[in-house]
Design a protein around this motif. Structure first.
Motif, PDB file in Angstrom:
ATOM      1  N   ARG A  40       0.931  -1.297   0.056  1.00 46.31           N
ATOM      2  CA  ARG A  40       0.166   0.020   0.051  1.00 46.31           C
ATOM      3  C   ARG A  40       0.993   1.199   0.069  1.00 46.31           C
ATOM      4  N   ASP A  41       2.193   1.169   0.449  1.00 46.48           N
ATOM      5  CA  ASP A  41       3.193   2.313   0.643  1.00 46.48           C
ATOM      6  C   ASP A  41       3.744   2.452  -0.777  1.00 46.48           C
ATOM      7  N   GLY A  42       3.717   1.464  -1.584  1.00 41.05           N
ATOM      8  CA  GLY A  42       4.411   1.601  -2.780  1.00 41.05           C
ATOM      9  C   GLY A  42       5.971   0.866  -2.723  1.00 41.05           C
ATOM     10  N   ARG A  43       6.053  -0.142  -1.865  1.00 32.21           N
ATOM     11  CA  ARG A  43       7.263  -0.724  -1.707  1.00 32.21           C
ATOM     12  C   ARG A  43       7.087  -2.086  -2.554  1.00 32.21           C
ATOM     13  N   PRO A  44       7.977  -2.320  -3.387  1.00 35.99           N
ATOM     14  CA  PRO A  44       7.787  -3.552  -4.164  1.00 35.99           C
ATOM     15  C   PRO A  44       8.127  -4.695  -3.647  1.00 35.99           C
ATOM     16  N   TYR A  45       7.538  -5.668  -4.034  1.00 40.10           N
ATOM     17  CA  TYR A  45       7.606  -7.091  -3.348  1.00 40.10           C
ATOM     18  C   TYR A  45       7.791  -8.138  -4.652  1.00 40.10           C
ATOM     19  N   CYS A  46       8.148  -9.205  -4.323  1.00 43.32           N
ATOM     20  CA  CYS A  46       7.749 -10.249  -5.532  1.00 43.32           C
ATOM     21  C   CYS A  46       6.803 -11.298  -5.002  1.00 43.32           C
ATOM     22  N   ALA A  47       5.899 -11.361  -5.898  1.00 40.83           N
ATOM     23  CA  ALA A  47       4.596 -12.221  -5.558  1.00 40.83           C
ATOM     24  C   ALA A  47       4.959 -13.621  -5.475  1.00 40.83           C
ATOM     25  N   ALA A  48       5.730 -14.119  -6.247  1.00 35.53           N
ATOM     26  CA  ALA A  48       6.052 -15.577  -6.184  1.00 35.53           C
ATOM     27  C   ALA A  48       6.683 -15.870  -4.941  1.00 35.53           C
ATOM     28  N   CYS A  49       7.856 -14.942  -4.455  1.00 36.50           N
ATOM     29  CA  CYS A  49       8.593 -15.244  -3.359  1.00 36.50           C
ATOM     30  C   CYS A  49       7.684 -15.253  -2.199  1.00 36.50           C
ATOM     31  N   HIS A  50       6.672 -14.289  -2.231  1.00 33.03           N
ATOM     32  CA  HIS A  50       5.624 -14.208  -1.517  1.00 33.03           C
ATOM     33  C   HIS A  50       4.856 -15.332  -1.099  1.00 33.03           C
ATOM     34  N   ALA A  51       4.292 -16.018  -2.204  1.00 35.99           N
ATOM     35  CA  ALA A  51       3.499 -17.166  -2.356  1.00 35.99           C
ATOM     36  C   ALA A  51       4.389 -18.525  -1.586  1.00 35.99           C
ATOM     37  N   LEU A  52       5.672 -18.372  -1.933  1.00 32.73           N
ATOM     38  CA  LEU A  52       6.355 -19.453  -1.465  1.00 32.73           C
ATOM     39  C   LEU A  52       6.742 -19.416   0.007  1.00 32.73           C
ATOM     40  N   ARG A  53       6.829 -18.308   0.563  1.00 28.51           N
ATOM     41  CA  ARG A  53       6.861 -18.233   1.946  1.00 28.51           C
ATOM     42  C   ARG A  53       5.778 -18.413   2.694  1.00 28.51           C
ATOM     43  N   ASP A  54       4.605 -17.973   2.060  1.00 33.51           N
ATOM     44  CA  ASP A  54       3.314 -18.340   2.630  1.00 33.51           C
ATOM     45  C   ASP A  54       3.092 -19.952   2.713  1.00 33.51           C
ATOM     46  N   ALA A  55       3.401 -20.540   1.550  1.00 33.77           N
ATOM     47  CA  ALA A  55       3.191 -21.985   1.427  1.00 33.77           C
ATOM     48  C   ALA A  55       4.242 -22.856   2.612  1.00 33.77           C
TER      49      ALA A  55
END
Ligand SMILES: [Zn+2]
Ligand SMILES: [Zn+2]
Length: 195
Positions: free
Chosen positions: A174-189
């Motif tokens: 929301r504050d404009g900081r970039p992140y990787c959705a693929a890494c995010h999904a892996l971390r979640d899993a």
């Protein structure tokens, strides 16, 4: 053999049919046999009666019902006065036996189409359901990328540190900081697997 009807009953059936009564209503008022009302309806040339709106079925459209449950608050935002799902707290409403999330309906009110993926409010007001504040997955990605560019946080990298192409997987918070959705999904899993 059904009971022969009295002239008064026959007249009352004709009268009720002319008024648009349902077979059920005729049966209820006159206590006549189940098929009698239907037989007279056919004999006298009346089409099927318009079914009344059942007591539990709202005559309001989904949008109208939504508006009875969303209250405008300061700044153009809206708060939900309707139901929340017990486990998740998701704001919901039921219309003609089907459950909808308040934000998905808000999204449809603004855009005229069903959302893709999850709908969130992109404003700063917690619990906001205002149509102009909600976004679906593509809308949110677009909106946040524009914001990231405005605040100078848009990433120029073509890959994340794990090698996922940013053209596909880059998202912004929301504050404009970039992140990787693929890494995010892996971390979640991984988190789910060890939980
Ligand atoms: Zn809002
Ligand atoms: Zn990555």
């Amino acid at each position: 053999m059904p009971q022969p009807l009295t002239p008064a009953t026959r007249a009352r059936i004709a009268e009720l049919l002319a008024q648009g009564a349902t077979n059920k209503a005729i049966r209820r008022e006159l206590g006549v046999d189940k098929t009698t009302a239907a037989r007279y309806r056919a004999r006298l040339g009346y089409g099927p009666a318009k079914q009344p709106t059942p007591a539990n079925k709202s005559p309001l459209t989904l949008t109208e019902k939504w508006h009875t449950l969303a209250r405008p608050v300061e700044g153009g935002h809206m708060e939900w006065t309707g139901r929340h799902r017990l486990n998740s707290g998701t704001m919901v409403l039921t219309h003609h036996g089907r459950e909808y999330t308040a934000r998905a309906v808000a999204f449809r009110i603004r855009t005229g189409r069903d959302p893709i993926g999850r709908v969130t409010a992109e404003c700063d007001r917690p619990g906001c359901v205002a149509p102009q504040c909600v976004e679906d997955d593509p809308g949110r990605a677009r909106h946040r990328a524009q914001f990231a560019a405005l605040v100078g946080r848009a990433t120029l990298l073509t890959e994340c540190t794990a090698g996922h192409p940013t053209a596909v997987h880059r998202r912004y918070d929301r504050d404009g900081r970039p992140y990787c959705a693929a890494c995010h999904a892996l971390r979640d899993a991984r988190r789910r697997a060890t939980a």
